[in-house]
Design a protein around this motif. Structure first.
Motif, short mmCIF file in Angstrom:
data_model
loop_
_atom_site.label_atom_id
_atom_site.label_comp_id
_atom_site.label_asym_id
_atom_site.label_seq_id
_atom_site.Cartn_x
_atom_site.Cartn_y
_atom_site.Cartn_z
N THR A 126 32.18 35.68 43.92
CA THR A 126 33.14 35.78 42.73
C THR A 126 33.61 37.29 42.66
O THR A 126 34.62 37.57 42.17
N HIS A 135 40.87 37.37 44.18
CA HIS A 135 40.13 36.29 43.78
C HIS A 135 40.28 34.91 44.27
O HIS A 135 41.19 34.75 44.88
N TRP A 285 34.49 31.52 38.83
CA TRP A 285 35.81 32.25 38.85
C TRP A 285 36.78 31.54 38.67
O TRP A 285 36.80 30.84 39.38
#
Lengths: 354, 176
Positions: A126, A135, A285
């Motif tokens: 994450t 990300h 995430w």
């Protein structure tokens, strides 16, 4: 409705990827995920797919980058030490906006660590699945059925936002068998990928897949645009299961294998009259901040329960933002906490809040 | 009734298969089930075990730490886990391979000379299934027909000729 069959989590992941139209697997064996690769090596040749055991994880992830860039659904799987090797390629994929799916069946670390189940790669998945501002989408199944369901959707979400998606499982989920219903195969032939570098016989300007931007201003604007997309993902894609959280005063936050243990403990606590509940993040995430904040209305103490020294607890604290105390309980190194251990933590905190 | 069963023994004794048949029988019965093998260093050292849960509720932890049924085919595994069996629990042990029995109040232990019985009945190598039959006769953890159907599911197609022998072994175990 198709028949429920008994399947190992790893095999279920592989079968689901096939049903999701994935015909390209690049990997390197490592316990406890090897069944994913083994299953693919048997099945992919039968359906005209490509199974490649690369010479290393670095090689495998770069094959995924190349395959994903051509617009095909590509998969790689590994376990913790192998994922560390893949992080360079994951960063390149994020920097090139290439979708693909990466499976991490976590084991104990750091280093070679052990081969028993663990959740100690949460930070890696994450926070820093590669270098740079980036990300990836991180999905955390907690049953074999969810291994299937999340894998079926992982390619779709990766392609929707043009970024890598990771299934973050662990050795327990990979090795265990549970009844599972495998959905029908989906047709992916009609999905349009106008960005793909897949050959066009000079009928359009050629596409470039690249992560190198020498001009600082240009790179900044590209990264900023990508982060606007990340904001959309945070707004649209948070997922969590909330179990008995409507009135919970002690709220556990746990994902994956740990959430199963925690759910037993929550049930046992309720039988003892303690208002316990469980938030089970399904997306790590984006972290399901909204679910945690909603639960904070009744919660007096959150407890993050993990198979690590405390990693997701950071995200719980960020979501709670100091409103109430956030505690941590975990086992690490491959040790799976027992429901009784978690129950003891709940009781300890319930005693403190009375 | 929740069945939290631990199967343990040496690698090659069919420990994981025993567990798989039980888990599949539960599935055919419409129960919630899980099966979790050991895959750690202990397995590489020769011993194997697996946890099987059958329940009418969704299964939380599939790792059986305190079994209420324990099927065991060697001494080291018996010694390792016998004190973890829950009060009221059932133990089925291979009596020729588990030499030293620990007397414990609150649990019921059944010795089955499964390896010898298997050989005498032309079922060499199916001592594990005889023991599963014994466990079934004690606990009735599923419908009997589900157990036979589970054998058909678990025996690989290439070994389909062994289905009949496995069912015979189950039935034999139930009579012991």
């Amino acid at each position: 409705m198709s028949e429920r069959v008994l399947m190992k989590g790893n095999e279920a992941l592989a079968e689901a990827a096939l049903r999701a139209g994935c015909r390209n697997f690049f990997g390197y064996p490592i316990t406890p995920q090897t069944e994913v690769a083994a299953y693919m090596s048997k099945q992919l040749p039968k359906v005209g797919g490509v199974y490649m055991q690369a010479e290393s994880e670095v090689s495998a992830i770069n094959m995924v980058l190349g395959c994903g860039a051509s617009g095909k659904r590509a998969l790689t799987s590994s376990s913790s030490p192998g994922i560390s090797l893949k992080t360079e390629g994951i960063s390149y994929m994020a920097g090139s906006d290439v979708p693909a799916v990466i499976v991490n069946v976590q084991r104990g670390g750091p280093g070679l660590g052990g081969i028993q189940p663990s959740q100690s790669d949460y930070w890696q998945a994450t926070r820093a699945p590669g270098h740079g501002d980036l990300h990836i989408i991180v999905l955390a199944p907690s049953t074999v059925q969810e291994m299937v369901d999340l894998m079926m959707g992982a390619f779709d979400i990766a392609e929707k936002y043009r970024m890598p998606a990771m299934i973050l499982a662990d050795g327990m989920l990979g090795q265990m068998m549970e009844p599972v219903e495998i959905p029908e195969a989906v047709d992916v032939s009609k999905i349009e990928k106008p960005w793909a570098t897949n050959g066009h016989r000079n009928k359009r300007p050629h596409n470039i897949i690249n992560s190198l931007y020498i001009e600082a201003q240009e790179l900044e604007s590209i990264v900023k645009a990508r982060f606007e997309r990340y904001e959309q993902i945070k707004a649209n894609e948070q997922r969590a299961e909330c179990f008995m959280t409507d009135d919970s005063e002690i709220t556990i936050v746990a994902y994956g294998a740990c959430a199963r243990v925690a759910k037993n403990a929550v049930r046992a606590a309720r039988e003892k009259g303690i208002k316990a509940g469980l938030i089970r993040p399904i997306t790590l995430w984006p972290f399901p901040t909204d679910a945690v904040r909603n639960a904070a209305a009744t919660t007096k103490t959150f407890i993050s329960v993990e198979m690590s020294m405390g990693q997701m607890v950071d995200d719980v604290r960020l979501a709670v933002n100091g409103a109430v105390p956030v505690e941590f309980f975990g086992r690490t190194g491959g040790v799976i906490p027992t429901p009784n251990e978690v129950l003891a933590q709940i009781e300890k905190n319930a005693g403190g809040t009375k | 009734m929740n069945y939290n069963v631990l199967f343990a023994g040496f690698g090659g004794q069919g420990i994981l298969f025993q567990g798989k048949v039980m888990a599949y029988a539960g599935l055919i019965d419409g129960q919630e089930v899980s099966w979790l093998p050991s895959y750690g260093p202990e397995m590489r050292g020769g011993t194997a075990n697996c946890s099987v849960c059958l329940s009418h509720e969704p299964i939380g932890s599939p790792l059986v730490v305190t079994p209420n049924a324990f099927v065991v085919l060697n001494g080291p595994s018996y010694n390792k886990f016998i004190n973890e069996v829950e009060d009221g629990g059932v133990v089925v042990y291979e009596s020729s391979l588990v030499p030293d029995i620990v007397e414990r109040e609150g649990i019921t232990q059944y010795g089955v000379d499964a390896t010898r019985i298997a050989e005498e009945n032309g079922l060499k190598g199916l001592g594990n299934i005889i023991m599963l039959g014994k466990l079934f006769s004690v606990l009735h953890f599923c419908d009997e027909q589900s157990l036979y159907k589970a054998v058909e599911k678990c025996v690989p197609p290439k070994k389909a000729h062994l289905i009949e022998a496995n069912i015979k072994a189950l039935k034999l175990g139930m009579t012991l």
